[in-house]
Design an enzyme around this catalytic site. Structure first.
Site, PDB file in Angstrom:
ATOM      1  N   SER A  58       3.191  -1.407  -4.102  1.00  0.00           N
ATOM      2  CA  SER A  58       2.408  -0.649  -5.199  1.00  0.00           C
ATOM      3  C   SER A  58       2.389   0.546  -4.035  1.00  0.00           C
ATOM      4  CB  SER A  58       0.995  -1.411  -4.557  1.00  0.00           C
ATOM      5  OG  SER A  58       0.482  -1.437  -2.982  1.00  0.00           O
ATOM      6  N   LYS A 106      -3.149  -0.101   0.622  1.00  0.00           N
ATOM      7  CA  LYS A 106      -3.225   1.356   0.403  1.00  0.00           C
ATOM      8  C   LYS A 106      -2.606   2.410   1.589  1.00  0.00           C
ATOM      9  CE  LYS A 106      -3.788  -1.367  -3.218  1.00  0.00           C
ATOM     10  NZ  LYS A 106      -2.210  -1.760  -4.605  1.00  0.00           N
TER      11      LYS A 106
END
Length: 235
Positions: A58, A106
């Site tokens: 990701s 993230k």
């Protein structure tokens, strides 16, 4: 005076005998060393720094790019989050997912008071980040579940900041802000292209965020809370 000297001599002899007894037993010596340093190591790991491998795609190409055969090993900085409470736009952080409490990596795109242009599948085109929250996204938008799915996340869920890539050695360097093109890199070389692509991604993220002073919760914020609660309940 003589009694004091005799006591000191006995104490010195006792220490030397104990040291000799420990030196003659390597297992005991190693065990005592572990018991001595273990609390310090645990404290540093819990509140200071720790080293971990990063899994998943990701955060590509910042972490675990397709052209690397290795998983990235990164230095996690817990101190700046646990004590300094320092959060900056562009920081790569590890946080507990608000959906399943798993630790995910993230990037902070926006902080409280900022107005951010969202990406699908978020139901609103723009949202004002509530107080005490952040908007986080993965660098690879097609392989990430982030704030565009579950909304702004509480700053309390952020556990550490990823500070430095330790391995592989050819990608060793700091994380967070965009890489600056090295003066020794010639235009068109792979290193130059990577630095330019990194800068362009950072500019695109910044173009979606309107940085504003912190403000009291508004109608948009109440909508965010309601939609986030509904999403978590459905999950």
């Amino acid at each position: 005076m003589q009694a004091l000297r005799a006591a000191r001599a006995r104490l010195r002899a006792h220490r030397e005998a104990r040291r000799a007894w420990i030196d003659a037993r390597p297992v005991v010596k190693t065990s005592l060393a572990v018991l001595f340093w273990l609390p310090l190591a645990a404290c540093v790991s819990q509140y200071g720094f720790t080293v971990k491998a990063v899994y998943g795609r990701s955060m590509q190409p910042t972490l675990n790019p397709d052209d690397s055969p290795w998983r990235d090993v990164v230095l996690f900085d817990r101190f700046s989050v646990a004590y300094a409470r320092r959060y900056e736009r562009g920081d790569v952080v590890a946080l507990k997912s608000p959906v399943d409490s798993k630790l995910v990596v993230k990037r902070i795109v926006a902080l409280e008071g900022d107005v951010v242009k969202t990406l699908p599948p978020y139901p609103h085109a723009e949202v004002c980040v509530p107080q005490g929250h952040a908007w986080v996204e993965g660098d690879e938008p097609f392989r990430t579940e982030d704030s565009n799915r579950y909304g702004p996340v509480s700053l309390g869920l952020i556990k550490s900041r990823l500070a430095f890539i330790l391995w592989p050695w050819n990608r060793m360097g700091p994380l967070g802000q965009p890489l600056a093109a090295d003066a020794d890199l010639r235009t068109g070389t792979p290193g130059w292209r990577r630095s330019q692509a990194d800068r362009e991604r950072a500019e695109w993220r910044a173009s979606r965020v309107q940085v504003t002073p912190p403000q009291s919760p508004s109608v948009d914020n109440r909508t965010v809370h309601a939609w986030t609660a509904e999403t978590r309940h459905a999950t």
